[in-house]
Design a protein around this motif. Structure first.
Motif, PDB file in Angstrom:
ATOM      1  N   UNK A   1     -32.415 -32.072  -9.189  1.00  0.00           N
ATOM      2  CA  UNK A   1     -31.129 -32.761  -9.011  1.00  0.00           C
ATOM      3  C   UNK A   1     -31.232 -34.203  -9.502  1.00  0.00           C
ATOM      4  N   UNK A   2     -30.092 -34.772  -9.902  1.00  0.00           N
ATOM      5  CA  UNK A   2     -30.079 -36.190 -10.262  1.00  0.00           C
ATOM      6  C   UNK A   2     -30.238 -37.019  -9.000  1.00  0.00           C
ATOM      7  N   UNK A   3     -31.270 -37.818  -8.916  1.00  0.00           N
ATOM      8  CA  UNK A   3     -31.592 -38.515  -7.666  1.00  0.00           C
ATOM      9  C   UNK A   3     -32.293 -39.814  -8.045  1.00  0.00           C
ATOM     10  N   UNK A   4     -31.504 -40.852  -8.361  1.00  0.00           N
ATOM     11  CA  UNK A   4     -32.098 -42.055  -8.963  1.00  0.00           C
ATOM     12  C   UNK A   4     -33.106 -42.741  -8.036  1.00  0.00           C
ATOM     13  N   UNK A   5     -32.860 -42.741  -6.725  1.00  0.00           N
ATOM     14  CA  UNK A   5     -33.787 -43.436  -5.824  1.00  0.00           C
ATOM     15  C   UNK A   5     -35.177 -42.795  -5.870  1.00  0.00           C
ATOM     16  N   UNK A   6     -35.205 -41.492  -6.078  1.00  0.00           N
ATOM     17  CA  UNK A   6     -36.489 -40.778  -6.208  1.00  0.00           C
ATOM     18  C   UNK A   6     -36.432 -39.938  -7.474  1.00  0.00           C
ATOM     19  N   UNK A   7     -36.317 -40.590  -8.602  1.00  0.00           N
ATOM     20  CA  UNK A   7     -36.154 -39.830  -9.853  1.00  0.00           C
ATOM     21  C   UNK A   7     -37.310 -38.836 -10.021  1.00  0.00           C
ATOM     22  N   UNK A   8     -36.976 -37.534 -10.173  1.00  0.00           N
ATOM     23  CA  UNK A   8     -38.046 -36.541 -10.303  1.00  0.00           C
ATOM     24  C   UNK A   8     -38.888 -36.764 -11.552  1.00  0.00           C
ATOM     25  N   UNK A   9     -38.346 -37.513 -12.525  1.00  0.00           N
ATOM     26  CA  UNK A   9     -39.102 -37.761 -13.759  1.00  0.00           C
ATOM     27  C   UNK A   9     -39.665 -39.176 -13.787  1.00  0.00           C
TER      28      UNK A   9
END
Ligand SMILES: Cc1ncc(COP(=O)(O)O)c(C=O)c1O
Length: 461
Positions: free
Chosen positions: A199-207
């Motif tokens: 999922x798009x999750x900027x606080x914990x960017x998966x990438x």
């Protein structure tokens, strides 16, 4: 969160200044609540209980518990009570309907109020294409119906969802739900065809990238990697996403994420199912949160606030996705007359009292007040939200961002003890979802309690 009842604690000190609405006279749970909780634990199956609040009655923003404590409700029955508890117009509509005709099986026979509500939902959902509506009794049933509709219409086996998404707990919906391992553990095998991308999750960017230099890799990866490897796009019946991830932690996608995904889906002719069960019906200051993202989904699922406090959900679908033959899908209670009456009254109140505007205005104020708290409390790693769908995430350390679920749980317990009803979400977040009627004084009172609760949680660490 744990199912076991937190031990009773001493009553909060009477530190509420005059004019504040919270009134805590006993420990929570008080003696009556403790008796009911003990019996509940004996007879109710373990589900997701998280706070020892036993409600007796409620009005607007306020809940009276069985020991006479008056509590401020920032959970709204898990986001259900958009217009507050016992809104007089909803109560009147329900009373009037239940005494006239309470059930007639709207899937098999006809009555006008479900036709009126179907037309209204079709008009409210984004997009001007011809639509139809199927009524359900819950969010998970809306997800099930949407999954069956796309599979039947498109005759393709795959639905792609987001890691961290929540769509319900019945087997089809659970196939797509990935917000916590406990929801899936020991329930496999799931329904075939469920695939997920991060999922798009900027606080914990998966990438481990940063917006905007990431160039929305989290959206583009669908086409650039998944469609080239594990997910043949020609086999995809639909893409399913929440517009703001709810149970997964109130995660707002970055700007243009939805537009980028929509562009990819359009290139392959894949429809978007927009799960608005938690974010829809005004919660984010628009009827549907996806409107903030400027994209039009083919299917929209709703439940929670849609029923105005009664069990009701729905799927809005393109008219040409309708089943060609009767009998492919149906139910008994979907579109129940009393639930539909509550829903129509709720939609009227949202319009009449301009609650979308209020959700936007108060949501901004709530975000600002919680950001002030973040400056004082190191444990708050992130404050985020859209409209009145707001969360604070608690971390052990702002640099490492290690989630601190234990601290979050203590904050919720301390807040309840002081008369504020809250719910967790994600791994270590608290969600703030008051009814859309909330005003500044109640936000101020809630933030003051959260402030004290965080300090107490730290002191008791
Ligand atoms: C986005 C979303 N979809 C579906 C559901 C499932 O709804 P229900 O609990 O009514 O089955 C939920 C419940 O929290 C939800 O947040």
């Amino acid at each position: 969160m744990s199912q076991s009842t937190p031990p009773p604690v001493a009553a909060a000190p009477p530190n509420r200044s005059p004019g504040h609405g919270v009134s805590v006279r006993t420990p929570i749970p008080g003696p009556n609540a403790q008796r009911i909780i003990a019996r509940d634990e004996r007879f109710l199956m373990t589900s997701t209980k998280s706070s020892p609040v036993v409600a007796a009655e409620a009005s607007g923003m306020w809940v009276q518990d069985v020991d006479g404590n008056r509590l401020l409700d920032f959970a709204a029955g898990i986001g259900v009570l958009a217009v507050g508890h016992a809104h007089p117009e909803v109560v009147r509509a329900v009373r009037e309907q239940v005494g006239r005709l309470s059930h007639f099986a709207g899937t098999d026979f006809y009555y006008e109020n479900q036709t009126i509500l179907a037309e209204r939902l079709a008009q409210l959902t984004p997009g001007t294409f011809p639509k139809k509506v199927f009524f359900t009794n819950s969010g998970t049933e809306s997800a099930e119906a949407a999954l069956k509709i796309v599979r039947h219409h498109r005759q393709k086996p795959i639905v792609v969802g987001l890691l961290g998404g929540f769509h319900g707990r019945t087997m089809g919906a659970l196939t797509m739900t990935t917000s916590k391992p406990v929801q899936r553990a020991r329930f496999a095998p799931f329904v075939g065809g469920g695939h997920h991308i991060p999922a798009p999750m900027c606080y914990r960017c998966p990438y481990k990238l940063e917006y905007p230099s990431c160039d929305l890799y989290c959206a583009k990866i669908l086409e650039e990697l998944y469609f080239q490897t594990s997910i043949p796009p020609e086999d995809v019946a639909a893409f399913l996403a929440e517009p703001v991830m709810g149970e997964g932690g109130y995660v707002v996608p970055p700007p243009r994420w939805h537009a980028t995904i929509r562009g990819i889906l359009d290139r392959y002719g894949i429809p978007l199912i927009d799960d608005e069960v938690q974010a829809g019906i005004g919660r984010t200051g628009r009827w549907f949160a996806v409107e903030h993202h400027g994209v039009v989904p083919e299917l929209v699922t709703v439940a929670k606030a849609f029923g105005g406090g009664l069990p009701l959900g729905a799927v809005s679908l393109p008219a040409d996705y309708d089943f060609p033959k009767p009998g492919s899908h149906s139910n008994t209670f979907g579109g129940n007359l009393v639930a539909v009456a509550a829903s129509l009254a709720t939609l009227d109140v949202i319009e009449k009292e301009r609650l979308l505007d209020n959700a936007r205005r108060q949501g901004e104020y709530l975000l600002q007040r919680l950001r002030e708290l973040q400056q004082r409390h190191e444990e708050i790693g992130d404050v985020r939200g859209l409209g009145l769908m707001v969360a604070t995430e608690f971390v052990q350390d702002r640099a490492t961002k290690v989630p601190d679920a234990a601290f979050r749980d203590r904050v919720i317990a301390e807040a309840v003890r002081r008369g504020l009803i809250l719910l967790g979400c994600g791994r270590s977040s608290i969600r703030y979802i008051p009814p859309l009627i909330v005003q500044r004084p109640e936000i101020d009172e809630a933030v003051e309690i959260v402030d004290a609760a965080i300090a107490a949680a730290r002191a008791h660490a």
